[in-house]
Motif scaffolding. Structure first.
Motif, PDB file in Angstrom:
ATOM      1  N   GLU A  32       0.815  -1.213   0.000  1.00 16.15           N
ATOM      2  CA  GLU A  32       0.000   0.000   0.000  1.00 16.15           C
ATOM      3  C   GLU A  32       0.849   1.264   0.000  1.00 16.15           C
ATOM      4  N   ASN A  33       1.743   1.398   0.985  1.00 18.12           N
ATOM      5  CA  ASN A  33       2.509   2.635   1.118  1.00 18.12           C
ATOM      6  C   ASN A  33       3.377   2.906  -0.116  1.00 18.12           C
ATOM      7  N   ASN A  36       1.424   4.148  -3.158  1.00 21.60           N
ATOM      8  CA  ASN A  36       0.696   5.410  -3.076  1.00 21.60           C
ATOM      9  C   ASN A  36       1.275   6.362  -4.124  1.00 21.60           C
ATOM     10  N   GLN A  37       0.422   6.942  -4.944  1.00 26.54           N
ATOM     11  CA  GLN A  37       0.862   7.780  -6.059  1.00 26.54           C
ATOM     12  C   GLN A  37       1.000   9.266  -5.715  1.00 26.54           C
ATOM     13  N   ASP A  38       0.852   9.629  -4.452  1.00 26.33           N
ATOM     14  CA  ASP A  38       0.937  11.042  -4.073  1.00 26.33           C
ATOM     15  C   ASP A  38       2.348  11.607  -4.216  1.00 26.33           C
ATOM     16  N   ILE A  39       3.353  10.752  -4.113  1.00 30.45           N
ATOM     17  CA  ILE A  39       4.730  11.156  -4.422  1.00 30.45           C
ATOM     18  C   ILE A  39       5.307  10.127  -5.370  1.00 30.45           C
ATOM     19  N   THR A  43      11.331   9.956  -5.649  1.00 27.30           N
ATOM     20  CA  THR A  43      11.318  10.731  -4.405  1.00 27.30           C
ATOM     21  C   THR A  43      11.176   9.809  -3.201  1.00 27.30           C
ATOM     22  N   ARG A  44      10.317   8.821  -3.309  1.00 27.52           N
ATOM     23  CA  ARG A  44      10.115   7.861  -2.214  1.00 27.52           C
ATOM     24  C   ARG A  44      11.421   7.118  -1.907  1.00 27.52           C
TER      25      ARG A  44
END
Length: 149
Positions: A32-33, A36-39, A43-44
């Motif tokens: 899940e984490n 996540n497409q928010d970043i 970058t992750r």
């Protein structure tokens, strides 16, 4: 479409011994984490390397995340700048420890491309036969001058 990240290390290494931890690792943290497409994934990866470095973790888990960062577009020059910058805030010895691992993943100037534009750099890296350094070796055999390129 973004490729979904999957992880099975938790179940492979700890499935029989600590199945709930393996579930959290494979399904929640990476399932899940990490999806996540928010970043973005690059970058992750950078955030993860910095977080592990800040804690003084310089073992195989950091080496895995350094390789993952490289696989997701972090260049040798970028990782050097990231580690150097982070070392000022987390401690110089931590920087040394992470550089020792990073040198196992990247070669000096590896992947360096002569393009300032990040979009062009990304595009060239995806090509089957990437554009390399400018080559003048056979320029005398062509009528087009270098200046018109």
């Amino acid at each position: 479409m973004v490729k979904k990240i999957t992880q099975t290390a938790g179940r492979t290494m700890l499935g029989g011994f600590a199945p709930e931890f393996a579930h959290f690792n494979d399904d929640i943290l990476f399932g899940e984490n990490w999806n996540n497409q928010d970043i973005g994934i690059k970058t992750r990866c950078i955030i993860t390397v910095v977080a592990l470095m800040s804690q003084g973790i310089a073992d195989s888990s950091l080496k895995f995340h350094l390789q993952n960062a490289k696989n997701n577009g972090v260049s040798q020059k970028e990782i050097v700048a990231i580690i150097t910058h982070t070392a000022f805030y987390t401690g110089w010895p931590k920087g040394w420890a992470v550089f020792n691992l990073a040198k196992e993943i990247w070669q000096i100037n590896e992947g360096d491309l002569p393009y300032e534009d990040e979009g062009m750099r990304a595009h060239v890296k995806e090509m089957a036969f990437p554009i390399g350094e400018f080559n003048e070796a056979f320029a005398e055999y062509f009528t087009n001058s270098i200046e018109t390129w």
